[in-house]
Design a protein around this motif. Structure first.
Motif, PDB file in Angstrom:
ATOM      1  N   GLU A  56       0.846  -1.213   0.000  1.00 43.44           N
ATOM      2  CA  GLU A  56       0.000   0.000   0.000  1.00 43.44           C
ATOM      3  C   GLU A  56       0.875   1.254   0.000  1.00 43.44           C
ATOM      4  O   GLU A  56       0.552   2.248  -0.650  1.00 43.44           O
ATOM      5  N   ALA A  57       1.983   1.196   0.741  1.00 38.24           N
ATOM      6  CA  ALA A  57       2.892   2.350   0.745  1.00 38.24           C
ATOM      7  C   ALA A  57       3.434   2.587  -0.669  1.00 38.24           C
ATOM      8  O   ALA A  57       3.467   3.721  -1.157  1.00 38.24           O
ATOM      9  N   ILE A  58       3.830   1.513  -1.351  1.00 39.37           N
ATOM     10  CA  ILE A  58       4.359   1.650  -2.721  1.00 39.37           C
ATOM     11  C   ILE A  58       3.251   2.140  -3.656  1.00 39.37           C
ATOM     12  O   ILE A  58       3.474   3.026  -4.502  1.00 39.37           O
ATOM     13  N   ALA A  59       2.041   1.587  -3.473  1.00 38.38           N
ATOM     14  CA  ALA A  59       0.915   1.966  -4.345  1.00 38.38           C
ATOM     15  C   ALA A  59       0.543   3.429  -4.162  1.00 38.38           C
ATOM     16  O   ALA A  59      -0.083   4.023  -5.034  1.00 38.38           O
ATOM     17  N   GLY A  60       0.934   4.019  -3.031  1.00 42.53           N
ATOM     18  CA  GLY A  60       0.640   5.437  -2.779  1.00 42.53           C
ATOM     19  C   GLY A  60       1.668   6.382  -3.405  1.00 42.53           C
ATOM     20  O   GLY A  60       1.525   7.598  -3.319  1.00 42.53           O
ATOM     21  N   MET A  61       2.697   5.841  -4.016  1.00 42.35           N
ATOM     22  CA  MET A  61       3.742   6.681  -4.632  1.00 42.35           C
ATOM     23  C   MET A  61       3.354   7.036  -6.073  1.00 42.35           C
ATOM     24  O   MET A  61       2.452   6.445  -6.648  1.00 42.35           O
ATOM     25  N   ALA A  62       4.101   7.992  -6.641  1.00 39.96           N
ATOM     26  CA  ALA A  62       3.833   8.397  -8.026  1.00 39.96           C
ATOM     27  C   ALA A  62       4.066   7.190  -8.945  1.00 39.96           C
ATOM     28  O   ALA A  62       5.175   6.648  -8.984  1.00 39.96           O
ATOM     29  N   PRO A  63       3.047   6.748  -9.691  1.00 34.83           N
ATOM     30  CA  PRO A  63       3.163   5.493 -10.448  1.00 34.83           C
ATOM     31  C   PRO A  63       4.258   5.481 -11.513  1.00 34.83           C
ATOM     32  O   PRO A  63       4.939   4.472 -11.675  1.00 34.83           O
ATOM     33  N   LEU A  64       4.439   6.597 -12.223  1.00 29.85           N
ATOM     34  CA  LEU A  64       5.475   6.590 -13.272  1.00 29.85           C
ATOM     35  C   LEU A  64       6.871   6.563 -12.635  1.00 29.85           C
ATOM     36  O   LEU A  64       7.782   5.920 -13.151  1.00 29.85           O
ATOM     37  N   ALA A  65       7.003   7.225 -11.496  1.00 27.80           N
ATOM     38  CA  ALA A  65       8.295   7.199 -10.796  1.00 27.80           C
ATOM     39  C   ALA A  65       8.581   5.789 -10.286  1.00 27.80           C
ATOM     40  O   ALA A  65       9.742   5.352 -10.250  1.00 27.80           O
ATOM     41  N   ALA A  66       7.525   5.052  -9.917  1.00 25.39           N
ATOM     42  CA  ALA A  66       7.725   3.662  -9.449  1.00 25.39           C
ATOM     43  C   ALA A  66       8.233   2.788 -10.592  1.00 25.39           C
ATOM     44  O   ALA A  66       9.161   1.988 -10.416  1.00 25.39           O
ATOM     45  N   ILE A  67       7.653   2.953 -11.773  1.00 25.82           N
ATOM     46  CA  ILE A  67       8.107   2.158 -12.929  1.00 25.82           C
ATOM     47  C   ILE A  67       9.556   2.528 -13.269  1.00 25.82           C
ATOM     48  O   ILE A  67      10.400   1.664 -13.515  1.00 25.82           O
ATOM     49  N   ALA A  68       9.846   3.830 -13.240  1.00 27.02           N
ATOM     50  CA  ALA A  68      11.215   4.275 -13.559  1.00 27.02           C
ATOM     51  C   ALA A  68      12.210   3.745 -12.522  1.00 27.02           C
ATOM     52  O   ALA A  68      13.320   3.337 -12.856  1.00 27.02           O
ATOM     53  N   THR A  69      11.781   3.719 -11.251  1.00 26.61           N
ATOM     54  CA  THR A  69      12.657   3.197 -10.195  1.00 26.61           C
ATOM     55  C   THR A  69      13.004   1.738 -10.474  1.00 26.61           C
ATOM     56  O   THR A  69      14.170   1.322 -10.383  1.00 26.61           O
ATOM     57  N   LYS A  70      11.975   0.949 -10.819  1.00 24.93           N
ATOM     58  CA  LYS A  70      12.233  -0.466 -11.152  1.00 24.93           C
ATOM     59  C   LYS A  70      13.220  -0.577 -12.299  1.00 24.93           C
ATOM     60  O   LYS A  70      14.154  -1.363 -12.258  1.00 24.93           O
ATOM     61  N   GLU A  71      12.985   0.213 -13.339  1.00 24.02           N
ATOM     62  CA  GLU A  71      13.860   0.118 -14.515  1.00 24.02           C
ATOM     63  C   GLU A  71      15.297   0.430 -14.148  1.00 24.02           C
ATOM     64  O   GLU A  71      16.224  -0.238 -14.591  1.00 24.02           O
ATOM     65  N   MET A  72      15.498   1.462 -13.321  1.00 22.93           N
ATOM     66  CA  MET A  72      16.890   1.852 -13.069  1.00 22.93           C
ATOM     67  C   MET A  72      17.579   0.915 -12.075  1.00 22.93           C
ATOM     68  O   MET A  72      18.756   0.607 -12.235  1.00 22.93           O
ATOM     69  N   VAL A  73      16.854   0.431 -11.078  1.00 26.53           N
ATOM     70  CA  VAL A  73      17.495  -0.524 -10.156  1.00 26.53           C
ATOM     71  C   VAL A  73      17.831  -1.815 -10.920  1.00 26.53           C
ATOM     72  O   VAL A  73      18.936  -2.356 -10.795  1.00 26.53           O
ATOM     73  N   ASN A  74      16.912  -2.278 -11.762  1.00 22.60           N
ATOM     74  CA  ASN A  74      17.193  -3.496 -12.529  1.00 22.60           C
ATOM     75  C   ASN A  74      18.337  -3.299 -13.514  1.00 22.60           C
ATOM     76  O   ASN A  74      19.072  -4.242 -13.821  1.00 22.60           O
ATOM     77  N   ALA A  75      18.509  -2.069 -13.990  1.00 17.52           N
ATOM     78  CA  ALA A  75      19.611  -1.792 -14.925  1.00 17.52           C
ATOM     79  C   ALA A  75      20.966  -2.043 -14.272  1.00 17.52           C
ATOM     80  O   ALA A  75      21.952  -2.341 -14.950  1.00 17.52           O
ATOM     81  N   ALA A  76      21.005  -1.941 -12.933  1.00 17.87           N
ATOM     82  CA  ALA A  76      22.270  -2.166 -12.224  1.00 17.87           C
ATOM     83  C   ALA A  76      22.800  -3.586 -12.457  1.00 17.87           C
ATOM     84  O   ALA A  76      23.989  -3.848 -12.301  1.00 17.87           O
ATOM     85  N   PHE A  77      21.890  -4.517 -12.820  1.00 21.81           N
ATOM     86  CA  PHE A  77      22.316  -5.908 -13.048  1.00 21.81           C
ATOM     87  C   PHE A  77      22.765  -6.139 -14.489  1.00 21.81           C
ATOM     88  O   PHE A  77      23.237  -7.205 -14.816  1.00 21.81           O
ATOM     89  N   GLU A  78      22.545  -5.159 -15.355  1.00 14.44           N
ATOM     90  CA  GLU A  78      22.804  -5.402 -16.773  1.00 14.44           C
ATOM     91  C   GLU A  78      23.828  -4.449 -17.365  1.00 14.44           C
ATOM     92  O   GLU A  78      24.311  -4.672 -18.455  1.00 14.44           O
ATOM     93  N   MET A  79      24.097  -3.341 -16.669  1.00 13.41           N
ATOM     94  CA  MET A  79      24.931  -2.296 -17.275  1.00 13.41           C
ATOM     95  C   MET A  79      26.182  -2.055 -16.440  1.00 13.41           C
ATOM     96  O   MET A  79      26.207  -2.367 -15.256  1.00 13.41           O
ATOM     97  N   SER A  80      27.167  -1.420 -17.078  1.00 12.80           N
ATOM     98  CA  SER A  80      28.326  -0.956 -16.312  1.00 12.80           C
ATOM     99  C   SER A  80      27.856   0.187 -15.411  1.00 12.80           C
ATOM    100  O   SER A  80      26.770   0.751 -15.631  1.00 12.80           O
ATOM    101  N   LEU A  81      28.681   0.561 -14.425  1.00 14.81           N
ATOM    102  CA  LEU A  81      28.301   1.647 -13.509  1.00 14.81           C
ATOM    103  C   LEU A  81      28.060   2.938 -14.283  1.00 14.81           C
ATOM    104  O   LEU A  81      27.048   3.629 -14.084  1.00 14.81           O
ATOM    105  N   ALA A  82      28.967   3.257 -15.222  1.00 15.16           N
ATOM    106  CA  ALA A  82      28.829   4.521 -15.961  1.00 15.16           C
ATOM    107  C   ALA A  82      27.551   4.516 -16.797  1.00 15.16           C
ATOM    108  O   ALA A  82      26.807   5.498 -16.819  1.00 15.16           O
ATOM    109  N   GLN A  83      27.277   3.398 -17.475  1.00 15.87           N
ATOM    110  CA  GLN A  83      26.054   3.315 -18.288  1.00 15.87           C
ATOM    111  C   GLN A  83      24.813   3.417 -17.408  1.00 15.87           C
ATOM    112  O   GLN A  83      23.839   4.075 -17.745  1.00 15.87           O
TER     113      GLN A  83
END
Ligand code: CO8
Length: 257
Positions: free
Chosen positions: A194-221
C-alpha cells in the motif's frame, strides 16, 4: 479468465495473487505459469492497480517446479517446447511486485520469489535450490539471481548441496528485504504494498527500470540511464504535483501522467 491454480483479489490499489495448489505444495506446473502470466498482465494494464503481492500458503510459497510434470520429459520435449520460457513474461511486469514467502520456497519456488522486486519473508520461510538432488540444476534463473543476491560462496554451496536457508540467514545474506512473523505475513506485505501503491506510479516504474539496470549495465552506463529517466520525469504532471505538494505540505495527488 477464471483460474484453477491461483486466487486473485484486488485490495484497493493492491492486487493479491495467492498460489493455490495445496495438494502439491503449490508446485509450479504449466497451468500455474499460464495463469500467472495472465494475472500479471492484467495487473500491469489495470490503471487502478499500483502494486502486486504474490504469496502462497503457510506451509509453502512453492515447493518447486512440478516434478511429476517434468519426470517423463526428454531433451527434445523440453527444448522444442522451450519449457517454462513464459516466466520471462512475469519478469517483464513493469509495475512493482513483491513476493511474500512463508514455508518452502524451493527450486522454481525460490526462483519465482527472486523474480519479484523484493521478497518479504515469514519467519517460517525456507529457501533452497535442491534441483541437484533430482539430477538437474536450477532452470528458471536460480543460479544467476541467487548468486547476485547472496554472492558466489553461499549460492554455490546452496546449489551444490541443495540445503535450505532459513529466514534469518536469508535476511542476513541479502536475499530478503525483511522478515516478519508468519501469522502477519500478508498483513505486513499489504502495508508495504500500500505504501508503494501510494507513490507516483510513473516514478515507481522508472525506479524499477533503473534498479534493474544495475544488473545489466556498467556503472557509468547505469548512472547515465538513471539520469535520463530522472530528467524524463520532469516532463510529467506528477513531478509538478509531487514537488508542489511537498511545498504546500500535503500528500501528492497522482495522475500517472
Ligand atoms: N512437484 C510436484 N509435487 C510436489 C512437489 C514438486 N516440486 N513438492 C511437493 N510435491 C507434492 C508431493 O509429491 C506430495 O504429493 P502426494 O501427497 O501426492 O505424494 C505433496 O506435494 C506433499 O509433499 P510431501 O509429502 O513431500 O510433503 P513434506 O512436508 O513431507 O515435504 C518438501 C515437503 C520438503 C517440500 C518435499 O515435498 C520436497 O522435497 N519437495 C520437492 C522439492 C524440490 O525438489 N523442488 C525442486 C523441484 S525442480 C525445480 O524446481 C526446477 C525448476 C526449474 C525448472 C525450469 C524448467 C525450464
Amino acid at each position: 479468465m477464471s483460474y484453477e491454480t491461483i486466487l486473485v483479489e484486488k485490495k484497493g490499489a493492491v492486487t493479491l495473487v495467492t498460489l493455490n495448489r495445496p495438494q502439491a505444495l503449490n508446485a509450479l506446473n504449466s497451468t500455474v505459469l499460464k495463469e500467472l502470466i495472465d494475472a500479471f498482465g492484467a495487473y500491469d494494464s489495470d490503471q487502478s492497480q499500483h502494486c502486486l503481492i504474490l504469496t502462497g500458503s503457510e506451509k509453502a510459497f512453492a515447493a518447486g517446479a512440478d516434478i511429476k510434470e517434468m519426470q517423463s520429459q526428454g531433451f527434445a520435449d523440453m527444448y522444442s517446447s522451450n519449457f517454462f520460457a513464459g516466466w520471462e513474461q512475469v519478469t517483464a511486469t513493469r509495475k512493482p511486485w513483491i513476493a511474500a514467502v512463508a514455508g518452502y520456497a524451493l527450486g522454481g519456488g525460490c526462483e519465482v520469489a527472486m523474480m519479484a522486486d523484493f521478497i518479504i519473508a515469514a519467519d517460517s520461510a525456507k529457501f533452497g535450490q535442491p534441483e541437484i538432488k533430482l539430477g538437474v540444476t536450477p532452470g528458471m534463473g536460480g543460479s544467476q539471481r541467487l548468486t547476485w543476491a547472496v554472492g558466489k560462496a553461499k549460492a554455490m554451496e546452496m546449489c551444490l548441496t541443495g540445503r535450505m536457508m532459513d529466514a534469518a540467514e536469508a535476511e542476513r545474506s541479502g536475499l530478503v528485504a525483511k522478515v516478519v512473523p508468519a501469522d502477519h505475513l500478508v498483513e505486513e506485505a499489504l502495508k508495504t504494498a500500500e505504501a508503494i501503491a501510494g507513490m507516483a506510479p510513473l516514478a515507481a516504474i522508472a525506479t524499477k527500470e533503473m534498479v534493474n539496470a544495475a544488473f545489466e549495465m556498467s556503472l557509468a552506463q547505469g548512472i547515465r540511464f538513471e539520469r535520463r529517466l530522472f530528467h524524463g520525469l520532469f516532463g510529467t504532471e506528477d513531478q509538478k504535483e509531487g514537488m508542489t505538494a511537498f511545498v504546500e505540505k500535503r500528500p501528492g495527488n497522482w495522475k500517472a501522467r
